[in-house]
Design a protein around this motif. Sequence first.
Motif, PDB file in Angstrom:
ATOM      1  N   ASN A 163       0.831  -1.199   0.000  1.00  0.00           N
ATOM      2  CA  ASN A 163       0.000   0.000   0.000  1.00  0.00           C
ATOM      3  C   ASN A 163       0.871   1.256   0.000  1.00  0.00           C
ATOM      4  O   ASN A 163       0.548   2.246  -0.673  1.00  0.00           O
ATOM      5  CB  ASN A 163      -0.918  -0.005   1.218  1.00  0.00           C
ATOM      6  N   VAL A 164       1.985   1.222   0.739  1.00  0.00           N
ATOM      7  CA  VAL A 164       2.917   2.351   0.721  1.00  0.00           C
ATOM      8  C   VAL A 164       3.460   2.558  -0.688  1.00  0.00           C
ATOM      9  O   VAL A 164       3.523   3.683  -1.196  1.00  0.00           O
ATOM     10  CB  VAL A 164       4.066   2.109   1.722  1.00  0.00           C
ATOM     11  N   LEU A 165       3.863   1.471  -1.351  1.00  0.00           N
ATOM     12  CA  LEU A 165       4.377   1.568  -2.722  1.00  0.00           C
ATOM     13  C   LEU A 165       3.303   2.081  -3.674  1.00  0.00           C
ATOM     14  O   LEU A 165       3.579   2.918  -4.538  1.00  0.00           O
ATOM     15  CB  LEU A 165       4.872   0.202  -3.191  1.00  0.00           C
ATOM     16  N   ALA A 166       2.091   1.581  -3.530  1.00  0.00           N
ATOM     17  CA  ALA A 166       1.010   1.979  -4.428  1.00  0.00           C
ATOM     18  C   ALA A 166       0.727   3.472  -4.345  1.00  0.00           C
ATOM     19  O   ALA A 166       0.265   4.080  -5.317  1.00  0.00           O
ATOM     20  CB  ALA A 166      -0.258   1.182  -4.116  1.00  0.00           C
ATOM     21  N   HIS A 167       1.014   4.076  -3.201  1.00  0.00           N
ATOM     22  CA  HIS A 167       0.786   5.506  -3.018  1.00  0.00           C
ATOM     23  C   HIS A 167       2.052   6.322  -3.240  1.00  0.00           C
ATOM     24  O   HIS A 167       2.124   7.497  -2.862  1.00  0.00           O
ATOM     25  CB  HIS A 167       0.218   5.779  -1.630  1.00  0.00           C
ATOM     26  N   GLY A 168       3.068   5.699  -3.855  1.00  0.00           N
ATOM     27  CA  GLY A 168       4.269   6.435  -4.222  1.00  0.00           C
ATOM     28  C   GLY A 168       5.329   6.511  -3.159  1.00  0.00           C
ATOM     29  O   GLY A 168       6.332   7.204  -3.343  1.00  0.00           O
ATOM     30  N   GLY A 169       5.138   5.813  -2.034  1.00  0.00           N
ATOM     31  CA  GLY A 169       6.100   5.865  -0.954  1.00  0.00           C
ATOM     32  C   GLY A 169       7.141   4.766  -1.044  1.00  0.00           C
ATOM     33  O   GLY A 169       7.181   3.980  -1.995  1.00  0.00           O
ATOM     34  N   ALA A 170       8.017   4.737  -0.046  1.00  0.00           N
ATOM     35  CA  ALA A 170       9.063   3.723   0.034  1.00  0.00           C
ATOM     36  C   ALA A 170       8.959   3.035   1.388  1.00  0.00           C
ATOM     37  O   ALA A 170       9.125   3.686   2.422  1.00  0.00           O
ATOM     38  CB  ALA A 170      10.442   4.356  -0.133  1.00  0.00           C
ATOM     39  N   PRO A 171       8.671   1.740   1.434  1.00  0.00           N
ATOM     40  CA  PRO A 171       8.467   1.065   2.720  1.00  0.00           C
ATOM     41  C   PRO A 171       9.744   0.748   3.477  1.00  0.00           C
ATOM     42  O   PRO A 171       9.696   0.302   4.606  1.00  0.00           O
ATOM     43  CB  PRO A 171       7.756  -0.229   2.309  1.00  0.00           C
ATOM     44  N   HIS A 172      10.913   0.961   2.860  1.00  0.00           N
ATOM     45  CA  HIS A 172      12.193   0.644   3.491  1.00  0.00           C
ATOM     46  C   HIS A 172      12.199  -0.799   3.987  1.00  0.00           C
ATOM     47  O   HIS A 172      12.536  -1.080   5.139  1.00  0.00           O
ATOM     48  CB  HIS A 172      12.502   1.621   4.624  1.00  0.00           C
ATOM     49  N   ALA A 173      11.803  -1.701   3.102  1.00  0.00           N
ATOM     50  CA  ALA A 173      11.722  -3.117   3.443  1.00  0.00           C
ATOM     51  C   ALA A 173      12.955  -3.886   2.994  1.00  0.00           C
ATOM     52  O   ALA A 173      13.007  -5.098   3.131  1.00  0.00           O
ATOM     53  CB  ALA A 173      10.468  -3.730   2.808  1.00  0.00           C
ATOM     54  N   GLY A 174      13.956  -3.211   2.448  1.00  0.00           N
ATOM     55  CA  GLY A 174      15.150  -3.884   1.976  1.00  0.00           C
ATOM     56  C   GLY A 174      15.279  -3.796   0.468  1.00  0.00           C
ATOM     57  O   GLY A 174      14.623  -2.993  -0.200  1.00  0.00           O
ATOM     58  N   ILE A 175      16.159  -4.630  -0.100  1.00  0.00           N
ATOM     59  CA  ILE A 175      16.315  -4.700  -1.552  1.00  0.00           C
ATOM     60  C   ILE A 175      15.076  -5.380  -2.129  1.00  0.00           C
ATOM     61  O   ILE A 175      14.702  -6.472  -1.705  1.00  0.00           O
ATOM     62  CB  ILE A 175      17.578  -5.484  -1.944  1.00  0.00           C
ATOM     63  N   LEU A 176      14.449  -4.736  -3.112  1.00  0.00           N
ATOM     64  CA  LEU A 176      13.211  -5.242  -3.688  1.00  0.00           C
ATOM     65  C   LEU A 176      13.410  -5.647  -5.139  1.00  0.00           C
ATOM     66  O   LEU A 176      14.303  -5.142  -5.835  1.00  0.00           O
ATOM     67  CB  LEU A 176      12.100  -4.187  -3.611  1.00  0.00           C
ATOM     68  N   VAL A 177      12.562  -6.549  -5.612  1.00  0.00           N
ATOM     69  CA  VAL A 177      12.539  -6.924  -7.026  1.00  0.00           C
ATOM     70  C   VAL A 177      11.098  -7.248  -7.398  1.00  0.00           C
ATOM     71  O   VAL A 177      10.338  -7.764  -6.574  1.00  0.00           O
ATOM     72  CB  VAL A 177      13.482  -8.126  -7.298  1.00  0.00           C
ATOM     73  N   ASP A 178      10.719  -6.911  -8.624  1.00  0.00           N
ATOM     74  CA  ASP A 178       9.360  -7.197  -9.084  1.00  0.00           C
ATOM     75  C   ASP A 178       9.407  -7.623 -10.538  1.00  0.00           C
ATOM     76  O   ASP A 178      10.449  -7.557 -11.195  1.00  0.00           O
ATOM     77  CB  ASP A 178       8.453  -5.975  -8.906  1.00  0.00           C
ATOM     78  N   LEU A 179       8.280  -8.044 -11.050  1.00  0.00           N
ATOM     79  CA  LEU A 179       8.221  -8.573 -12.410  1.00  0.00           C
ATOM     80  C   LEU A 179       8.181  -7.480 -13.473  1.00  0.00           C
ATOM     81  O   LEU A 179       8.692  -7.666 -14.582  1.00  0.00           O
ATOM     82  CB  LEU A 179       7.004  -9.484 -12.554  1.00  0.00           C
ATOM     83  N   LEU A 180       7.600  -6.326 -13.171  1.00  0.00           N
ATOM     84  CA  LEU A 180       7.461  -5.268 -14.165  1.00  0.00           C
ATOM     85  C   LEU A 180       8.657  -4.340 -14.237  1.00  0.00           C
ATOM     86  O   LEU A 180       8.769  -3.546 -15.173  1.00  0.00           O
ATOM     87  CB  LEU A 180       6.202  -4.445 -13.882  1.00  0.00           C
ATOM     88  N   GLY A 181       9.537  -4.406 -13.242  1.00  0.00           N
ATOM     89  CA  GLY A 181      10.636  -3.456 -13.205  1.00  0.00           C
ATOM     90  C   GLY A 181      10.200  -2.084 -12.739  1.00  0.00           C
ATOM     91  O   GLY A 181      10.879  -1.084 -12.972  1.00  0.00           O
TER      92      GLY A 181
END
Length: 462
Positions: A163-181
């Motif tokens: 939800n933080v990402l969806a609203h343009g924020g950064a959750p500071h959850a570590g190194i992230l990776v996703d399928l869309l880049g």
Amino acid sequence: MVRVVPLFLAICVLIASPTVARAEQFGITANPDKRFAVDGLAVGGLVAPQSSAYRAYKCRASENYPGFTRCVRHESKALRGEKVDVTTSILHSADGVVAYINQSIKPAHFSVRDIEQELSRLSGRFEVSPQIKKLTDGPGGVMALIATWNDIQLQPLSRSDLNVLAHGGAPHAGILVDLLGDFHRSARMNLPVYKVAGGKGFVWAASFDQQGTGNLRFFAMDPYLLEAHAPPSPPVAATEPKEPIPGASTQRPEARESTGTGFFVSEGFAVTNAHVVEGCSTAQVTPSLSRQEAASVVARDTANDLALLKTAGKTNIPASLRSGVRVGESVSVFGFPLSGILATGGNFTTGTVAAAAGLGDDTRYLQITAPVQPGNSGGPLLDQDGNVVGVVVAKLNVLRVAQATDDIAQNVNFAIKASLLANFLDANGVPYSVGSPSKTHLDAPEVAARAKTMSLFIRCSP
């Protein structure tokens, strides 16, 4: 992979040549495993800060990993008549140990055969087949995959972090990776975003459209090194959630009205701390003593404690943001602390920037000596020209410090850096003005008048 492999740039000279004794001092080998490398730089190796290759990077203290340095290099390359952008980033500890090295290429071109060949090549390097996550029919027909080797684990982010990402924020959850880049887009599309955990490994991620054009990212990292070389956590936190008392009722306390401070950044938009408007069903803002307006919370970044408010009334003169404030600069705070006790027209206090980082060398924050009280949260931190250089967020818990040190800490307060606020506004498409220091500063009363004009009192009702 014919059209991608030539872009693997050589930066081998970035690696230091430590002696065995020096390497053992840091708990690493003098010859790190080159399988876990990107362009010759291996995880667990040492950077060479005096080398010309290292100086080609722009390096600064990491805002997400206290005690680490993040280095980035952007290059444009011509490949078969097409311009591609190559970004290489490194995360290394204060003692030079590489924990993460990443390279991204945009645009990259693929065919199914290209991908099969590259995965086969990497599998030969690690002598094992990869773990693969696929997207076969994404938005707009996009196809994607993430392949991992060795001890890397991909952990799906929690719903709150998405939800933080969806609203343009950064959750500071570590190194992230996703399928869309694109983490923000993936979260908005309800696609998974993963935190990289586990042990040392290699990740290769690609997304591409039906014409075979897309993005490529690959990196090597060791999550353990990020923990092993991080500075120890401080014994006393500036703001810390209350721990449950054994045997006490788990029923949530009755929600109460809260107050805080905010300030305008552009027409119709103001910012404050996320904790100021947490649990708000209605929010009232008072830009002046003569009017009160309803406001809506349109975005929250709980990781960085920032929130964006939308107001319908006329905006007062908005703030100008300035990054790069230095230790020792004079700063001031304006806000509405201790509502119902102190003056309703606001309070103005002065001090200096005591440190360019917060507790535990957290580079998201400034440490300041200007006094703050409950209710100052979300208010502007200003330089001598009236530019906003931070957002007031917390004060040190002096009682806990006294218990730990037998001493009373004085004037230890914190503000979120203006650079993080600018990133938050950029992510939410909110324009803002940029300020700069001048040789002739404003008098303190002039700064106070400007601060009062941009600031607003916030009342949050559950």
